[in-house]
Design a protein around this motif. Structure first.
Motif, PDB file in Angstrom:
ATOM      1  N   UNK A   1      -0.163  -1.674   7.253  1.00 28.80           N
ATOM      2  CA  UNK A   1      -0.291  -0.227   7.082  1.00 28.80           C
ATOM      3  C   UNK A   1      -0.351   0.475   8.434  1.00 28.80           C
ATOM      4  N   UNK A   2      -1.087  -0.088   9.375  1.00 34.95           N
ATOM      5  CA  UNK A   2      -1.215   0.518  10.702  1.00 34.95           C
ATOM      6  C   UNK A   2       0.123   0.512  11.431  1.00 34.95           C
ATOM      7  N   UNK A   3       0.848  -0.598  11.324  1.00 34.97           N
ATOM      8  CA  UNK A   3       2.160  -0.684  11.967  1.00 34.97           C
ATOM      9  C   UNK A   3       3.136   0.308  11.340  1.00 34.97           C
ATOM     10  N   UNK A   4       3.099   0.416  10.023  1.00 32.55           N
ATOM     11  CA  UNK A   4       3.977   1.369   9.330  1.00 32.55           C
ATOM     12  C   UNK A   4       3.677   2.802   9.753  1.00 32.55           C
ATOM     13  N   UNK A   5       2.390   3.113   9.880  1.00 32.29           N
ATOM     14  CA  UNK A   5       1.991   4.475  10.219  1.00 32.29           C
ATOM     15  C   UNK A   5       2.496   4.882  11.605  1.00 32.29           C
ATOM     16  N   UNK A   6       2.472   3.981  12.546  1.00 30.02           N
ATOM     17  CA  UNK A   6       2.972   4.281  13.894  1.00 30.02           C
ATOM     18  C   UNK A   6       4.433   4.720  13.827  1.00 30.02           C
ATOM     19  N   UNK A   7       5.241   3.980  13.073  1.00 32.57           N
ATOM     20  CA  UNK A   7       6.672   4.300  12.970  1.00 32.57           C
ATOM     21  C   UNK A   7       6.879   5.612  12.216  1.00 32.57           C
TER      22      UNK A   7
ATOM     23  N   UNK B   1       7.832   7.734   3.270  1.00 33.45           N
ATOM     24  CA  UNK B   1       6.931   8.560   4.063  1.00 33.45           C
ATOM     25  C   UNK B   1       5.610   8.761   3.328  1.00 33.45           C
ATOM     26  N   UNK B   2       5.728   9.150   2.079  1.00 35.78           N
ATOM     27  CA  UNK B   2       4.541   9.433   1.263  1.00 35.78           C
ATOM     28  C   UNK B   2       3.684   8.186   1.063  1.00 35.78           C
ATOM     29  N   UNK B   3       4.322   7.045   0.792  1.00 36.15           N
ATOM     30  CA  UNK B   3       3.550   5.830   0.552  1.00 36.15           C
ATOM     31  C   UNK B   3       2.707   5.454   1.760  1.00 36.15           C
ATOM     32  N   UNK B   4       3.282   5.583   2.941  1.00 35.41           N
ATOM     33  CA  UNK B   4       2.547   5.225   4.150  1.00 35.41           C
ATOM     34  C   UNK B   4       1.389   6.199   4.376  1.00 35.41           C
TER      35      UNK B   4
ATOM     36  N   UNK C   1      -1.605   5.628   2.124  1.00 34.29           N
ATOM     37  CA  UNK C   1      -2.386   4.436   2.446  1.00 34.29           C
ATOM     38  C   UNK C   1      -3.093   4.563   3.793  1.00 34.29           C
ATOM     39  N   UNK C   2      -3.005   5.751   4.387  1.00 35.59           N
ATOM     40  CA  UNK C   2      -3.620   5.984   5.692  1.00 35.59           C
ATOM     41  C   UNK C   2      -5.037   6.543   5.536  1.00 35.59           C
ATOM     42  N   UNK C   3      -5.690   6.763   6.669  1.00 33.46           N
ATOM     43  CA  UNK C   3      -7.040   7.340   6.668  1.00 33.46           C
ATOM     44  C   UNK C   3      -7.017   8.771   6.138  1.00 33.46           C
TER      45      UNK C   3
ATOM     46  N   UNK D   1      -4.912  14.198  -5.485  1.00 37.68           N
ATOM     47  CA  UNK D   1      -5.945  13.739  -6.422  1.00 37.68           C
ATOM     48  C   UNK D   1      -6.752  12.576  -5.844  1.00 37.68           C
ATOM     49  N   UNK D   2      -6.079  11.650  -5.168  1.00 38.92           N
ATOM     50  CA  UNK D   2      -6.799  10.510  -4.571  1.00 38.92           C
ATOM     51  C   UNK D   2      -7.741  10.975  -3.471  1.00 38.92           C
ATOM     52  N   UNK D   3      -7.292  11.937  -2.668  1.00 39.15           N
ATOM     53  CA  UNK D   3      -8.138  12.476  -1.612  1.00 39.15           C
ATOM     54  C   UNK D   3      -9.411  13.087  -2.205  1.00 39.15           C
TER      55      UNK D   3
END
Length: 333
Positions: free
Chosen positions: A181-187, A211-214, A217-219, A249-251
């Motif tokens: 997840x962290x690696x994906x977020x950087x990109x 884009x949305x999936x990453x 799953x982020x902070x 909704x998840x937030x």
């Protein structure tokens, strides 16, 4: 409540997608769904002219444009099979503006290639080529990221079962997911910084959803940062409304608050329970405003009958308490 028939040519998401614009009444949303489903049935029966006419009804229900770009491509193929190439060309022109397809994909589509003798074909090719030149690399990146985001999550159930008595192994596996997840977020953040929030019309539904999936799953601070961009993209018809609903909704739920759109459910003792929603009397209006069908339609996908969806069902805060307590228990381990 009507049960809708699924069809491979018209892909539906877990939330029934309907419109990507504000201000449409529930009547039009229901009319759209019914028209698309009738088209599905006609296609299965090989009645392509009737299928095309049903899609035209769906198009009319939303002011002359489809909520999802894939429907333009589906309609073009239907009208080719119905022997009406002029209508097929019009839909293919719309798809080339609002959807993603490569030149190779277009050439390999034997139905759409029958339209290559029409003057508009060259304009369509030019538009697709321009998109390809600008976005092909980033589409490939995002599709790879989407795969990376999902692969470990899809096998997590097997890992849990295989290592049911090994907490260290399970922690290690969860750490792998977090690293990915962290690696994906950087990109993804680098892509957004370069291009902005890329919509379906630029990169297609699959890359757009990556884009949305990453981000989901982020902070929480990252989610908050990009929520306005997702909201604006949904307003522009460039991002699916379920993505906004699920993220927002998840937030809210993770912050211990009721959800806005009713996208989040949980199974408790084999029963499908809905996380509590704010202002339940206005729930369907909020869903309708961003392009989602009625909560009754959505919950029917999980076997919840309409007469079960009472005010008490929509506002059961014990569900939220159960979730938050379970989260605390996991964090304490």
């Amino acid at each position: 409540m009507k049960r809708f028939v699924r069809h491979p040519l018209v892909i539906t998401t877990i939330v029934v997608l309907v419109a990507l614009q504000q201000g449409k009444s529930q009547f039009f949303i229901e009319s759209f769904e019914e028209a698309v489903q009738r088209s599905n049935v006609f296609q299965l029966e090989g009645k392509y002219n009737s299928a095309g006419l049903a899609l035209e009804e769906a198009l009319t229900a939303f002011g002359g444009h489809f909520p999802g770009a894939h429907l333009y491509r589906s309609a073009a193929r239907v009208w080719v099979q119905a022997g009406q190439p002029e209508k097929a060309i019009w839909h293919l022109q719309q798809f080339s503006r609002k959807g993603w397809i490569s030149i190779n994909d277009l050439h390999n589509d034997t139905l759409l290639n029958t339209l290559s003798t029409y003057p508009a074909w060259d304009t369509i090719l030019l538009r697709i080529t321009e998109k390809e030149q600008r976005y092909t690399t980033v589409v490939a990146q995002l599709e790879e990221i989407k795969l990376a985001d999902q692969v470990l999550r899809r096998i997590s159930g097997c890992i849990t079962e295989e290592y049911a008595d090994d907490e260290d192994a399970q922690r290690y596996f969860q750490g792998l997911i977090q690293q990915q997840d962290s690696a994906n977020l950087v990109v993804v953040e680098a892509i957004i910084a370069t291009y902005g929030w890329l919509g379906v019309g630029q990169v297609g539904a699959r890359a757009n959803s990556a884009l949305w999936q990453v981000i989901q799953h982020a902070r929480l601070d990252v989610q908050k940062k990009y929520l306005p961009a997702i909201q604006a993209s949904v307003q522009a018809g460039e991002t699916m409304p379920d993505q906004l609903a699920i993220l927002e909704d998840r937030m809210l739920i993770d912050a211990g608050q009721p959800q806005r759109y009713g996208s989040q459910i949980i199974r408790i003792n084999e029963q499908v329970r809905l996380f509590p929603v704010e202002d339940p009397d206005q729930l369907n209006e909020r869903r309708n405003a961003i392009g989602l069908s009625r909560i009754e339609n959505y919950l029917s996908l999980f076997g919840v009958e309409e007469d079960e969806i009472t005010t008490e069902y929509l506002t059961d805060y014990r569900v939220l308490e159960y979730h938050l307590n379970r989260q605390k228990s996991v964090e304490a381990e």
